[in-house]
Design an enzyme around this catalytic site. Sequence first.
Site, PDB file in Angstrom:
ATOM      1  N   HIS A  13      38.678  25.542  32.390  1.00  0.00           N
ATOM      2  CA  HIS A  13      38.404  26.225  31.115  1.00  0.00           C
ATOM      3  C   HIS A  13      39.624  27.042  30.703  1.00  0.00           C
ATOM      4  O   HIS A  13      40.427  27.447  31.541  1.00  0.00           O
ATOM      5  CB  HIS A  13      37.166  27.122  31.205  1.00  0.00           C
ATOM      6  CG  HIS A  13      37.189  28.094  32.337  1.00  0.00           C
ATOM      7  ND1 HIS A  13      36.882  27.716  33.631  1.00  0.00           N
ATOM      8  CD2 HIS A  13      37.500  29.407  32.388  1.00  0.00           C
ATOM      9  CE1 HIS A  13      36.991  28.765  34.417  1.00  0.00           C
ATOM     10  NE2 HIS A  13      37.371  29.802  33.703  1.00  0.00           N
TER      11      HIS A  13
ATOM     12  N   HIS B  35      40.617  30.505  28.577  1.00  0.00           N
ATOM     13  CA  HIS B  35      40.156  31.755  27.957  1.00  0.00           C
ATOM     14  C   HIS B  35      40.987  32.036  26.710  1.00  0.00           C
ATOM     15  O   HIS B  35      42.226  31.975  26.757  1.00  0.00           O
ATOM     16  CB  HIS B  35      40.385  32.946  28.878  1.00  0.00           C
ATOM     17  CG  HIS B  35      39.586  32.949  30.138  1.00  0.00           C
ATOM     18  ND1 HIS B  35      38.425  33.670  30.276  1.00  0.00           N
ATOM     19  CD2 HIS B  35      39.783  32.331  31.323  1.00  0.00           C
ATOM     20  CE1 HIS B  35      37.958  33.514  31.509  1.00  0.00           C
ATOM     21  NE2 HIS B  35      38.757  32.694  32.171  1.00  0.00           N
TER      22      HIS B  35
END
Length: 140
Positions: free
Chosen positions: A99, A101
Amino acid sequence: MSDCIFCKLANGEIPTATLYEDEDFRVILDANPATKGHCLILPKKHYADVYEIPDELLEKAFILAKKVAARMTEAMGCDGLNIVQNNKEAAGQTVFHFHIHIIPRYKNDGGMVGWKPGKLTEEAKNEILSAFSAAGGALQ
Ligand code: AMP
Ligand code: ZN
C-alpha cells in the site's frame, strides 16, 4: 489471501470509506490517520510489498498516487504532502499487503514523518558503493 484485511477492503468484501476505485486499485481513508485526509492506495490483488509487486502495477500505483495527491491537496488545502510506502516490519509495515500512504501535511502539524539525520562517513560511503555494485552491478 483469505485472511488479509486489505484484500477484503480493496475488493469490497468489507465496506470502507472509498475515495476512488478502478479495476486495479481502491483508494480508502486510513482508519488511524496521521493527519486530516490521510489515505491509502490498495491494489486489489495481493502482493506483500514492493519486492513482490509487478513493475507494471507499481507504475500504475505511483501514477495514481500523484493524481490522488493533487486532488487531496485541492480538497484539503494542505500545505504539503508525504507519499510513504513501508516494506517489512523493520521499516514500520504493519499490514503485509502493498500500500501507498498519502499524508497531507499542514504547517505546524507536528511533523511526524521524518528521521534523525546522520552523517555519511568516508568509510560508510565506500562500503555502500562497493556493496551496492557487488550486489548486481548496473540496474536493469
Ligand atoms: P503500514 O504501517 O504502512 O503497514 O500501514 C498500515 C496502515 O493501515 C495504518 O496507517 C493503519 O492505520 C491502516 N489500517 C489498518 N487497518 C485498517 C482498516 N481496517 N481500514 C483503514 N485503514 C486501516
Ligand atoms: Zn492482501
